[in-house]
Design a protein around this motif. Structure first.
Motif, PDB file in Angstrom:
ATOM      1  N   TYR A  54      -7.898  29.652  53.878  1.00 15.92           N
ATOM      2  CA  TYR A  54      -7.068  29.524  54.201  1.00 15.92           C
ATOM      3  C   TYR A  54      -7.475  28.144  55.396  1.00 15.92           C
ATOM      4  N   VAL A  55      -7.161  26.633  54.810  1.00 16.07           N
ATOM      5  CA  VAL A  55      -7.548  25.693  55.739  1.00 16.07           C
ATOM      6  C   VAL A  55      -6.217  24.888  55.742  1.00 16.07           C
ATOM      7  N   ILE A  56      -5.992  24.971  56.941  1.00 17.55           N
ATOM      8  CA  ILE A  56      -4.536  23.262  57.028  1.00 17.55           C
ATOM      9  C   ILE A  56      -5.690  22.392  57.750  1.00 17.55           C
ATOM     10  N   VAL A  57      -4.876  21.355  57.177  1.00 17.86           N
ATOM     11  CA  VAL A  57      -5.452  19.405  57.204  1.00 17.86           C
ATOM     12  C   VAL A  57      -3.971  18.463  57.352  1.00 17.86           C
ATOM     13  N   ASP A  58      -4.609  17.529  58.104  1.00 18.63           N
ATOM     14  CA  ASP A  58      -3.863  16.689  58.088  1.00 18.63           C
ATOM     15  C   ASP A  58      -4.540  15.334  57.140  1.00 18.63           C
ATOM     16  N   PHE A  59      -3.971  14.493  56.669  1.00 16.19           N
ATOM     17  CA  PHE A  59      -4.454  13.891  55.221  1.00 16.19           C
ATOM     18  C   PHE A  59      -3.794  12.158  55.906  1.00 16.19           C
ATOM     19  N   PRO A  60      -4.078  11.738  55.406  1.00 11.63           N
ATOM     20  CA  PRO A  60      -3.473  10.256  55.820  1.00 11.63           C
ATOM     21  C   PRO A  60      -2.225  10.476  54.332  1.00 11.63           C
ATOM     22  N   ASP A  61      -2.217  10.618  53.493  1.00 11.57           N
ATOM     23  CA  ASP A  61      -1.382  10.648  51.940  1.00 11.57           C
ATOM     24  C   ASP A  61      -1.906  12.201  50.562  1.00 11.57           C
ATOM     25  N   ASN A  62      -0.473  12.377  49.874  1.00 11.41           N
ATOM     26  CA  ASN A  62      -1.338  12.584  48.586  1.00 11.41           C
ATOM     27  C   ASN A  62      -2.698  11.897  47.788  1.00 11.41           C
ATOM     28  N   ILE A  63      -2.613  10.682  47.509  1.00 11.61           N
ATOM     29  CA  ILE A  63      -3.774  10.289  47.387  1.00 11.61           C
ATOM     30  C   ILE A  63      -4.545  10.935  47.749  1.00 11.61           C
ATOM     31  N   HIS A  64      -5.012  11.028  48.789  1.00 11.70           N
ATOM     32  CA  HIS A  64      -6.319  11.127  50.069  1.00 11.70           C
ATOM     33  C   HIS A  64      -6.915  12.661  49.077  1.00 11.70           C
ATOM     34  N   ILE A  65      -5.923  13.643  49.847  1.00 13.90           N
ATOM     35  CA  ILE A  65      -6.553  14.898  49.270  1.00 13.90           C
ATOM     36  C   ILE A  65      -5.978  14.809  47.714  1.00 13.90           C
ATOM     37  N   ALA A  66      -6.145  13.732  46.759  1.00 14.60           N
ATOM     38  CA  ALA A  66      -6.502  14.134  45.579  1.00 14.60           C
ATOM     39  C   ALA A  66      -7.283  14.244  45.028  1.00 14.60           C
ATOM     40  N   ALA A  67      -7.818  13.134  45.479  1.00 17.09           N
ATOM     41  CA  ALA A  67      -9.499  12.498  44.972  1.00 17.09           C
ATOM     42  C   ALA A  67     -10.415  13.776  46.264  1.00 17.09           C
ATOM     43  N   LEU A  68     -10.424  14.483  46.706  1.00 16.98           N
ATOM     44  CA  LEU A  68     -10.926  15.782  47.183  1.00 16.98           C
ATOM     45  C   LEU A  68     -10.279  16.847  46.669  1.00 16.98           C
ATOM     46  N   SER A  69      -9.460  17.136  45.931  1.00 13.33           N
ATOM     47  CA  SER A  69      -8.966  18.269  45.167  1.00 13.33           C
ATOM     48  C   SER A  69      -9.934  17.746  43.714  1.00 13.33           C
ATOM     49  N   LEU A  70     -10.141  16.762  42.902  1.00 13.35           N
ATOM     50  CA  LEU A  70     -10.474  17.062  42.027  1.00 13.35           C
ATOM     51  C   LEU A  70     -12.061  16.829  41.919  1.00 13.35           C
TER      52      LEU A  70
END
Length: 103
Positions: A54-70
């Motif tokens: 389980y990792v809790i993170v802060d990201f600027p927006d959905n686009i940034h975490i989507a890039a990482l998730s892909l």
């Protein structure tokens, strides 16, 4: 910044890497990946049960975490879900907006 919880389960490939590298190194790798996308790790924990991690993170927006998730998903070492988290204050704002929905 938006807050997210990543719930992950290692595949056989991922478990081999974890055993080879160890938990501390894996946390460092994750922190580096997240910071490269403009995010910050708030907490990183291994677990027993439904998920291995389980990792809790802060990201600027959905686009940034989507890039990482892909990228992480394509690596086939971790099956994971990303959950958008909201604060109690954000929930109060959402409640105040209301809607015309009738149950």
């Amino acid at each position: 910044m938006a807050k997210y919880m990543i719930c992950g389960s290692y595949t056989a490939k991922g478990k081999k890497g974890l055993i080879k590298d160890g938990g501390v190194k894996r946390r460092s790798i994750v922190e580096k990946l997240i910071s490269e996308q403009g995010g910050k790790v708030e907490s990183f924990n291994f677990a027993f049960g439904a998920h291995d991690l389980y990792v809790i993170v802060d990201f600027p927006d959905n686009i940034h975490i989507a890039a990482l998730s892909l990228d992480v998903g394509a690596g086939e070492a971790l099956d994971f879900q990303t959950v958008v988290l909201i604060t109690p204050e954000e929930l109060d704002v959402a409640i105040s907006k209301g809607s015309n929905y009738l149950p």
